[in-house]
Each structure stands twice: as C-alpha cells, then as structure tokens.
Design a protein around this motif. Structure first.
Motif, mmCIF file in Angstrom:
data_model
loop_
_atom_site.group_PDB
_atom_site.id
_atom_site.type_symbol
_atom_site.label_atom_id
_atom_site.label_comp_id
_atom_site.label_asym_id
_atom_site.label_seq_id
_atom_site.Cartn_x
_atom_site.Cartn_y
_atom_site.Cartn_z
ATOM 1 N N VAL A 1 67.794 59.606 25.263
ATOM 2 C CA VAL A 1 66.957 58.874 26.187
ATOM 3 C C VAL A 1 65.839 58.323 25.557
ATOM 4 N N GLY A 2 65.409 56.987 25.929
ATOM 5 C CA GLY A 2 64.192 56.277 25.339
ATOM 6 C C GLY A 2 64.390 55.517 24.111
ATOM 7 N N ARG A 3 65.496 55.780 23.617
ATOM 8 C CA ARG A 3 65.901 55.196 22.411
ATOM 9 C C ARG A 3 66.990 53.877 22.491
ATOM 10 N N TYR B 1 57.983 58.239 10.527
ATOM 11 C CA TYR B 1 57.296 58.701 11.433
ATOM 12 C C TYR B 1 57.049 57.441 12.501
ATOM 13 N N SER B 2 57.485 57.827 13.827
ATOM 14 C CA SER B 2 57.655 56.770 14.641
ATOM 15 C C SER B 2 56.921 57.366 16.238
ATOM 16 N N LYS B 3 57.070 56.392 17.228
ATOM 17 C CA LYS B 3 56.970 56.933 18.530
ATOM 18 C C LYS B 3 57.675 56.164 19.538
ATOM 19 N N PRO B 4 58.110 56.621 20.538
ATOM 20 C CA PRO B 4 58.447 55.836 21.437
ATOM 21 C C PRO B 4 57.902 54.660 22.045
ATOM 22 N N THR C 1 54.069 61.750 18.764
ATOM 23 C CA THR C 1 53.357 62.177 19.923
ATOM 24 C C THR C 1 53.559 63.562 20.305
ATOM 25 N N THR C 2 54.447 64.143 19.464
ATOM 26 C CA THR C 2 54.910 65.604 19.753
ATOM 27 C C THR C 2 53.972 66.702 18.719
ATOM 28 N N ASN C 3 53.345 66.050 17.786
ATOM 29 C CA ASN C 3 52.533 66.762 16.787
ATOM 30 C C ASN C 3 51.047 66.068 16.637
ATOM 31 N N PRO C 4 50.105 66.935 16.914
ATOM 32 C CA PRO C 4 48.769 66.253 16.990
ATOM 33 C C PRO C 4 48.302 65.834 15.527
ATOM 34 N N HIS C 5 49.002 66.353 14.647
ATOM 35 C CA HIS C 5 48.531 66.052 13.043
ATOM 36 C C HIS C 5 49.084 64.895 12.693
ATOM 37 N N TRP C 6 50.438 64.546 13.057
ATOM 38 C CA TRP C 6 51.150 63.399 12.653
ATOM 39 C C TRP C 6 50.323 62.318 13.629
#
Length: 143
Positions: free
Chosen positions: A11-13, A55-58, A93-98
């Motif tokens: 979903v979202g991809r 490393y990506s984001k929706p 967006t699932t990991n603050p460090h990333w």
C-alpha cells in the motif's frame, strides 16, 4: 510470503513494484518489520549475496523512480548481472536516525557489508538508463 500478503504490504507503493514480483519467479519483494522492504533473488544465497540498502520515503518521486530502475536493472543479464544482489528498501520515516541523516538526500543507496557496516554510494542520476545503472552498481559492488 504469498502474492496477497505482498500486495497488502505494498500500500502506498507504485503498482509496478508489486506486479514485478508476480511476473518474475526469480525475484521478489520481501517485506520485513521496521519500515523495510527488500527485493531479492530467491535463488541467491543470503550469506554470499551482495547487499544494497535504499533509503527512501513514501511519496518521494525520485525514490520511486530509482526503485523502478533498480528493479529493471536487477532483471538484466550479462557480465554485469545483479541477480545475486539483495536490495533492502528502508522507509526513513520509521526511524528517527535515518530521517535525520537522510531527510534532505533521499534517495540514498548504500552498500551493506557482512559486518553490518554501510558505505554510501555516489548518487545515481534519475536520467541514467537501466543498463548504465546496472554497470555502475556492478562496478561499485566489485570494489
């Protein structure tokens, strides 16, 4: 993981990602916890496989474009074949460090070594053709 589970997790991809997994038996997207998805060869050995992290984001159009080109590059044969490469896609967006590290740089492609360390690869231009992406990645993975 079946096609239904894969499709539900996509979903979202872009639809092409899920469809590619269905069309080719050799490669498939593997979804895992922590905002990660991976595209891998089912015939490769995970201990010996070359590994990349994206490393990506929706909603990132550059990220989606690179994912599609990477999938196509993985399907090409020849001397620069990437059939043994496992690609893990990490949602920053699932990991603050990333997110802190990559929020202004995505998409970021990194080589993952067996000891867990990463080496950031040079940015691939969105204008590069699939064959050239395959050659650049094969070259970077040989080093």
């Amino acid at each position: 993981m079946g096609v239904a589970a894969t499709m539900a997790g996509m979903v979202g991809r872009p639809p092409s990602i899920a469809l590619l997994g269905r069309q080719r038996q050799r490669h498939r997207w593997v979804l895992s916890p922590l905002g990660c998805a991976s595209f891998s060869s089912s015939s490769s050995s995970h201990s010996k496989a070359r590994k990349l992290v994206l490393y990506s984001k929706p909603g990132c159009c550059l990220c989606d474009g690179l994912k599609e080109k990477l999938q196509a590059a993985f399907l090409l044969s020849g001397p620069d074949s990437l059939h043994d490469v496992d690609l893990q896609v990490r949602d920053i967006t699932t990991n603050p460090h990333w997110e802190k590290s990559y929020q202004y740089e995505i998409p970021v492609l990194a080589r993952l070594f067996s000891d867990g360390t990463e080496e950031k690869l040079p940015r691939l231009s969105p204008r590069l053709g699939v064959e050239l992406i395959q050659k650049k990645l094969a070259s970077a993975l040989r080093e």
